[in-house]
Design a protein around this motif. Sequence first.
Motif, PDB file in Angstrom:
ATOM      1  N   GLN A 175       2.351   1.700  -3.424  1.00  0.00           N
ATOM      2  CA  GLN A 175       1.300   2.130  -4.357  1.00  0.00           C
ATOM      3  C   GLN A 175       0.980   3.611  -4.161  1.00  0.00           C
ATOM      4  OE1 GLN A 175      -2.488   0.165  -3.848  1.00  0.00           O
ATOM      5  NE2 GLN A 175      -3.041   0.543  -5.990  1.00  0.00           N
ATOM      6  N   GLN A 176       0.939   4.063  -2.930  1.00  0.00           N
ATOM      7  CA  GLN A 176       0.693   5.477  -2.661  1.00  0.00           C
ATOM      8  C   GLN A 176       1.819   6.355  -3.196  1.00  0.00           C
ATOM      9  OE1 GLN A 176       0.001   5.314   1.652  1.00  0.00           O
ATOM     10  NE2 GLN A 176      -2.013   6.190   1.229  1.00  0.00           N
ATOM     11  N   GLU A 183       1.362   6.594  -6.920  1.00  0.00           N
ATOM     12  CA  GLU A 183       0.271   7.520  -7.234  1.00  0.00           C
ATOM     13  C   GLU A 183       0.707   8.969  -7.038  1.00  0.00           C
ATOM     14  OE1 GLU A 183      -2.651   6.946  -8.671  1.00  0.00           O
ATOM     15  OE2 GLU A 183      -1.968   4.886  -8.857  1.00  0.00           O
ATOM     16  N   HIS A 238       0.832  -1.206   0.000  1.00  0.00           N
ATOM     17  CA  HIS A 238       0.000   0.000   0.000  1.00  0.00           C
ATOM     18  C   HIS A 238       0.874   1.267   0.000  1.00  0.00           C
ATOM     19  CE1 HIS A 238      -3.525   2.437   0.566  1.00  0.00           C
ATOM     20  NE2 HIS A 238      -2.983   2.988   1.643  1.00  0.00           N
TER      21      HIS A 238
END
Length: 97
Positions: A71-72, A75, A68
């Motif tokens: 992934q952040q 992004e 996570h």
Amino acid sequence: MVIGSLKARLLVRESRTLKDKRRVVRSILDRLRDGFNVSAAEVDTHDDVKVATLAFATVGFDMAAVQHVLQQISEALRRHPVAEYLGGESRVGSEIV
């Protein structure tokens, strides 16, 4: 313990000199280090005025949490107003210490 890494390439379009690129890269690295508590560095394409290759590493106890965070970061790089995200590769694995 779970170790995760992300290697990302960015295009810094407005960069005319290595000094311009370093300013943008330093800003990105500092912001993401502070925001996500990860290790971060420019790892390749040091002499290219337009392209930056950045790497990020994080450690945790839960594989989903490490994924996570990576992934952040990915992004956040995609949304950056100055640098265009060209792509990245992440790896997550566990190691017993």
